[in-house]
Write an enzyme that holds these catalytic residues in place. Structure first.
Site, PDB file in Angstrom:
ATOM      1  CB  SER A   1      -0.905   0.010   1.230  1.00 32.32           C
ATOM      2  OG  SER A   1      -1.691   1.179   1.240  1.00 32.32           O
TER       3      SER A   1
ATOM      4  N   GLY B   1       1.710  11.192   5.017  1.00 29.68           N
ATOM      5  CA  GLY B   1       0.542  11.719   5.731  1.00 29.68           C
ATOM      6  C   GLY B   1      -0.784  11.291   5.132  1.00 29.68           C
TER       7      GLY B   1
ATOM      8  CB  CYS C   1      -0.123   4.965   8.763  1.00 31.35           C
ATOM      9  SG  CYS C   1       0.670   6.478   8.238  1.00 31.35           S
TER      10      CYS C   1
ATOM     11  CE  LYS D   1       1.431  -2.264   5.652  1.00 34.52           C
ATOM     12  NZ  LYS D   1       1.607  -1.457   4.454  1.00 34.52           N
TER      13      LYS D   1
ATOM     14  N   GLY E   1      12.267  -0.324   3.513  1.00 32.40           N
ATOM     15  CA  GLY E   1      13.381  -0.750   2.673  1.00 32.40           C
ATOM     16  C   GLY E   1      14.239  -1.834   3.315  1.00 32.40           C
TER      17      GLY E   1
HETATM   18  C1  LIG Z   1       6.107   6.326   0.259  1.00 31.93           C
HETATM   19  C2  LIG Z   1       5.407   5.294   1.056  1.00 31.93           C
HETATM   20  C3  LIG Z   1       4.040   5.391   1.282  1.00 31.93           C
HETATM   21  C4  LIG Z   1       3.361   4.440   2.036  1.00 31.93           C
HETATM   22  N1  LIG Z   1       2.010   4.548   2.212  1.00 31.93           N
HETATM   23  C5  LIG Z   1       1.340   3.592   2.904  1.00 31.93           C
HETATM   24  C6  LIG Z   1      -0.073   3.627   3.042  1.00 31.93           C
HETATM   25  O1  LIG Z   1      -0.749   4.511   2.534  1.00 31.93           O
HETATM   26  N2  LIG Z   1      -0.678   2.636   3.734  1.00 31.93           N
HETATM   27  C7  LIG Z   1       0.006   1.603   4.307  1.00 31.93           C
HETATM   28  O2  LIG Z   1      -0.590   0.736   4.919  1.00 31.93           O
HETATM   29  N3  LIG Z   1       1.348   1.549   4.195  1.00 31.93           N
HETATM   30  C8  LIG Z   1       2.029   2.506   3.504  1.00 31.93           C
HETATM   31  N4  LIG Z   1       3.403   2.414   3.375  1.00 31.93           N
HETATM   32  C9  LIG Z   1       4.103   1.263   3.959  1.00 31.93           C
HETATM   33  C10 LIG Z   1       4.334   0.152   2.948  1.00 31.93           C
HETATM   34  O3  LIG Z   1       3.127  -0.370   2.475  1.00 31.93           O
HETATM   35  C11 LIG Z   1       5.156  -0.988   3.555  1.00 31.93           C
HETATM   36  O4  LIG Z   1       4.465  -1.546   4.660  1.00 31.93           O
HETATM   37  C12 LIG Z   1       6.522  -0.525   4.031  1.00 31.93           C
HETATM   38  O5  LIG Z   1       7.055   0.430   3.144  1.00 31.93           O
HETATM   39  C13 LIG Z   1       7.517  -1.646   4.181  1.00 31.93           C
HETATM   40  O6  LIG Z   1       7.738  -2.296   2.965  1.00 31.93           O
HETATM   41  P1  LIG Z   1       9.024  -1.969   2.021  1.00 31.93           P
HETATM   42  O7  LIG Z   1      10.222  -2.075   2.878  1.00 31.93           O
HETATM   43  O8  LIG Z   1       8.935  -3.012   0.941  1.00 31.93           O
HETATM   44  O9  LIG Z   1       8.811  -0.594   1.499  1.00 31.93           O
HETATM   45  C14 LIG Z   1       4.079   3.368   2.616  1.00 31.93           C
HETATM   46  C15 LIG Z   1       5.461   3.274   2.396  1.00 31.93           C
HETATM   47  C16 LIG Z   1       6.127   4.207   1.638  1.00 31.93           C
HETATM   48  C17 LIG Z   1       7.607   4.073   1.441  1.00 31.93           C
END
Ligand SMILES: Cc1cc2nc3c(=O)[nH]c(=O)nc-3n(C[C@H](O)[C@H](O)[C@H](O)COP(=O)(O)O)c2cc1C
Ligand SMILES: Cc1cc2nc3c(=O)[nH]c(=O)nc-3n(C[C@H](O)[C@H](O)[C@H](O)COP(=O)(O)OP(=O)(O)OC[C@H]3O[C@@H](n4cnc5c(N)ncnc54)[C@H](O)[C@@H]3O)c2cc1C
Ligand SMILES: Cc1cc2nc3c(=O)[nH]c(=O)nc-3n(C[C@H](O)[C@H](O)[C@H](O)COP(=O)(O)OP(=O)(O)OC[C@H]3O[C@@H](n4cnc5c(N)ncnc54)[C@H](O)[C@@H]3O)c2cc1C
Ligand SMILES: Cc1cc2nc3c(=O)[nH]c(=O)nc-3n(C[C@H](O)[C@H](O)[C@H](O)COP(=O)(O)O)c2cc1C
Ligand code: FES
Ligand code: FES
Lengths: 301, 256, 301, 256
Positions: C21, C72, C127, C162, C214
């Protein structure tokens, strides 16, 4: 007074960076080397009542941006540690880190560290991979408070509480430590972590679980310090992913009165302390800071 | 820097009744004298010198306990997880005329340096059956001398005695050595008496291998990172050398 | 059935990797692209009741091993999102992510997502940087349970929760979700973090606090999945630092029935899904796994 | 990869009454057409094209609102935090005879490409006072033509009209362009009519700049990562081009 000198609580250090607990600080000679390399103080390996071999290997592995370790608190026991302390304190200030399973054990260990000449004691309430110790007891504010308070009433040296970031509110843990009489809190210990080998279908560490340290956790540590500085009136010592002067400056600006360096001793060697000291001095003179104290928490304003 | 990798075993050779070499394709930079941490899943993880350092790397393992025997159980086609390479390695550009002195499986750590320099080699062991890697050394060294304590092969006596003889016969600039610490202690002494420089590879208990945990200290030096190879001048200053090590708890253990 | 196909709860996906997401999933066209790039499903940006601009820039910055963001929760609001969904669901399965400040809001949002054709709804209880939303309510097991249960009783599609890793026990949050009727939990969202500029003496993000994502958080995410798999009987969806097939395999072996990819879409591009699919298939055939299901949790044995 | 850096401002030049160039020593690789995210602490962070891409880099900023005016307030000797460089940049090896067509401060994005190719340049603006960077262009281009809507300088008309004239006069292989989207829309059309290839640099609202958040989508392309420069063929497929953008909430905003 040199530009890098710091004084907080009853402690005065010529340089603001200390060796974090568990990093080349189990023997007298290695602690001496760290101080000679530019550390303002050395925090000892966390010491318990009895000798303890720690977990079986693998206890450590590199990951992207850091290390994951589950040493399992190996240590020679507080009695034998007297010899190491005797060597170390001749070179400079030593903070005695101790771990126990209850308030009484912590108090007993801290008292011995005081006898050995420790400048302060750091209570490990945050190791994430030793059953019955560390974060297992340090995640509950009630325990933190009662342990800190038991130790504070049994030693004269300053008592520091090292806190776990594996919590929904590190400020709450910090307040418990402050209420218990801590003169400083130290944040952060490692993040709960696990590493798996795809081909070998197993967690790599013998203990399965370990703790993540290094640059990967820096933004998490800085946030913890920022939060704690806002919630407490006692000083905060910052640790987590510091490997150059800029990292150290960021921690200080976020609210750390001093800092500790762990993993970077592996990646950069003990000279990391000298490098940080030189870099910080240059940064301070470029930006017109006369002392570390002037920098503390400036980014919070 | 990706310092751990799971690689496939592409070769397995029996070196003696209790020693095997495992080979793997693992294309990371390594220099002679470096070591890796080798994982025996469910058992332990132990330091092993690289007995080959090119694109194909190897370890040569003597079966002495749980971990080393578990490694012996690994088969060609199987996977092994390695961390490293760690440590400083030999500084062999310095010496012009080099003699390598190995005690037992210590020969493993010296093989890449022997290959690179083509230097003379002494391999010592208690008896003939424990001599390993002499065949490999012979491919690269002009002279390979063997010593056995029981005289079952080669020179009757230990490797240090033989090394002393060779030092007085030939004009070596540098001795490189690896083997049991008592042997290295006397080898260092012999080198000093003969005014020959030396670099010796030491062993200590290792956990992180990366210079972090401090469990491998010899005086104020980390064997895993500041070593495992120490120069003659460094050895002079190490009061623990040949006398003391630390156990898993960090307690002092007297070597003699 | 292809080797990569998965089925859990009432959901069947041709490929086990979804877009996390918040990553290129706010518009219909971008969601279509992700599915065409090899994602098994796309989880939408978290959508709320009203249009929301999110925090002011800076909302994002790179750090060692990852990103820190505080977007946000910008989103066009659930009503306008109908158009985006209409475009996206023609390309493949879409999981509707929603955020609200209470159970009623969550239920209303989820019902609309169901109307729009979402294959499941993912409740953002995690979040870390939006006041009154996400982790602020999702850190308390009681809230998690009551929100999940309100949503579960008002929609027919599967409900996923989540979870936040900023807690002392993610298993407890997972149990609350399971008790509330969740068909799966998703772990992890980002770690609470802050980035400071030394020279400019300020937190970089306008919101000061943000979330770390990341490769840096991969060992933390794997531990969360490992813990949850041991504590729950519902499936776990793994997310956090996955950027290649090996990372995905590690999550699956730790106990994830499916996985999501976020930050790596930035570093490797949408093609990361195709690369992971190919790599996983090769790994599976090399190691004799006939299906993803056979791999799930193998490293726990 | 360290993609954010706080650098010192080493030069500041006034380009027009509302446009300034800031220079900094920042030795990271960058190609013509890439941009950076520029932080105005306490105010905002906005995308700015690099108007110089060598070891000394520059941005050229028109004051239009809070952030751009805050950037104008920055002084030589002060620090600025930059993220990037981001985006694909122009593919200028392809074209042999190139014409650069700039609208207003869009000239900034084209300067590095003009410098690299020495191509002909058109800079258009509403009136003479709004023409910027023509002096820089003149250092590298054989021909620099100016157009103004009000005829206060150069060609009387818009840059696209002038570009059409030049396209029919001269044999260009490639048009590169940057400016307001309506202008680019008609420039693209003109190029197609004249059978000339083009690469145009677009703008959308940007937050991450790194291809993660998806707020800068134009159809299914990320302007920050798949762009900001799009080829003629790509533009053909973008239904949003010249017609729609998204606001901070992700809502569709009609451009016309
Ligand atoms: C720019 C950005 C925006 C995100 N927006 C949301 C969001 O709207 N809702 C949500 O549940 N997680 C959000 N996340 C979290 C990601 O879905 C994910 O849980 C988190 O980035 C860890 O995974 P990754 O290491 O593969 O990025 C966001 C992450 C990033 C980097
Ligand atoms: C830098 C270095 C390079 C080495 N290279 C080789 C080599 O090329 N070939 C080879 O056969 N052996 C080598 N060894 C020794 C090898 O690591 C041990 O023999 C092996 O670990 C024994 O483990 P085990 O479980 O089989 O036996 P155990 O019965 O567990 O142990 C036997 C002895 O091995 C030593 N040992 C065990 N674990 C460790 C450890 N983690 N770190 C250091 N020593 C340990 C101890 O002295 C112990 O008493 C090297 C050691 C070091 C430090
Ligand atoms: C890839 C790219 C390169 C650019 N290069 C330059 C340049 O070299 N020189 C220059 O002067 N301007 C450039 N811009 C435009 C510049 O970013 C905006 O003009 C500036 O952000 C205006 O901000 P403000 O706060 O001063 O004005 P505001 O009053 O806040 O905004 C004015 C208009 O600027 C746009 N804008 C504001 N914030 C953003 C944002 N985060 N992302 C995209 N657009 C935004 C909006 O359309 C808004 O209506 C570029 C934009 C993009 C996308
Ligand atoms: C190998 C290793 C051993 C550690 N041992 C201890 C310990 O005994 N007691 C303790 O409080 N922290 C211990 N830590 C945690 C560090 O003191 C420090 O809090 C953590 O590593 C974060 O700092 P860093 O990122 O600079 O390494 C250990 C860390 C590592 C990597
Ligand atoms: S083994 Fe950890 S420092 Fe050497
Ligand atoms: S600005 Fe975030 S994807 Fe383009």
């Amino acid at each position: 007074m040199g530009r890098l000198e710091i004084a907080f609580g009853r402690l005065r250090l010529e340089r603001p960076g200390m060796v974090a607990s568990g990093i080349m600080d189990e023997t007298g000679d290695s602690m001496v080397r760290m101080i000679r390399s530019g550390a303002g103080a050395v925090v000892t390996k966390s010491i318990g009542l009895a000798p303890r071999p720690g977990h079986k290997n693998p206890t450590f592995t590199e990951v992207e941006g850091g290390y994951v370790n589950a040493m399992g608190l190996p240590n020679p026991g507080i009695d034998l540690f007297a010899e190491e302390m005797a060597v170390a304190i001749r070179a400079g200030p030593v903070i005695g880190s101790v771990f126990g399973s209850n308030a009484k054990e912590f108090a007993e260990l801290a008292a011995k560290m005081e006898d050995y000449g420790a400048s302060a004691v750091e209570l490990n309430l945050s190791c994430p991979h030793a059953e019955g110790y560390g974060a297992e007891i340090g995640s509950d504010p009630k325990n933190v408070r009662s342990i800190v308070s038991a130790v504070s009433s049994s030693v004269d040296v300053p008592v520091w509480a090292k806190l776990t970031p594996n919590t929904s509110s590190i400020s709450e843990l910090g307040r418990a430590a402050e209420d218990g009489g801590a003169e400083a809190v130290v944040a952060i210990n490692t993040l709960k972590a696990i590493v798996i080998s795809a081909e070998l279908r197993k967690p790599v560490l013998s203990n399965r679980f370990g703790g993540l340290s290094g640059p990967a956790i820096k933004p998490v540590g800085i946030r913890a310090v920022y939060d704690l500085r806002g919630a407490l009136s006692i000083p905060v010592v910052g640790v987590g992913g510091i490997s150059d002067w800029r990292d150290a400056a960021e921690y200080i600006l976020a609210g750390a009165s001093a800092f500790q360096v762990g993993s970077a001793v592996g990646t950069k060697g003990p000279k990391v302390f000298g490098d940080i000291n030189r870099g910080l001095e240059m940064f301070m003179s470029d930006h017109g800071y006369g002392s570390i104290a002037e920098m503390v928490g400036v980014a919070r304003e | 820097m990706r310092v751990s990798e799971t690689v496939r075993i592409i070769g397995k050779m029996k070196e003696s009744k209790d020693t095997y070499t495992l080979e793997f394709k693992w294309d990371v930079p390594a220099v002679p004298g470096q070591f890796v941490m080798v994982w025996a899943p469910g058992v332990d993880e132990v330091p092993m010198s690289l007995s080959r350092v090119g694109k194909i790397k190897a370890i040569t393992v003597k079966g002495v306990g749980e971990a080393s025997n578990a490694i012996h159980g690994m088969q060609v086609g199987g996977y092994v997880r390695l961390r490293g390479p760690y440590g400083n390695g030999f500084d062999i550009k310095k010496g012009r005329k080099v003699l390598a002195v190995a005690g037992g499986v210590g020969a493993a750590a010296l093989m890449p340096a022997i290959k690179e320099t083509g230097c003379d080699t002494i391999i010592g062991a208690r008896s003939a059956g424990e001599i390993v890697l002499d065949d490999v050394a012979r491919k690269y060294s002009k002279n390979v001398w063997i010593s056995t304590d029981d005289g079952s092969r080669g020179f009757h006596g230990n490797a240090v005695q033989l090394a002393k003889e060779k030092m007085s016969e030939k004009d070596y600039d540098l001795i490189i050595g690896c083997g049991p610490e008592v042997m290295l202690y006397y080898l260092h002494k012999a080198c000093k008496e003969n005014g020959v420089d030396c670099q010796l590879s030491l062993e200590r208990l290792m956990k992180c291998g990366a210079g972090v945990c401090g469990c491998c200290m010899i005086d104020d030096k980390r064997v895993c990172k500041d070593g495992p190879v120490f120069s003659s001048e460094e050895l002079d200053l190490l009061s623990d050398f040949g006398t003391r090590k630390r156990d898993e708890c960090g307690r002092i253990v007297e070597l003699r």
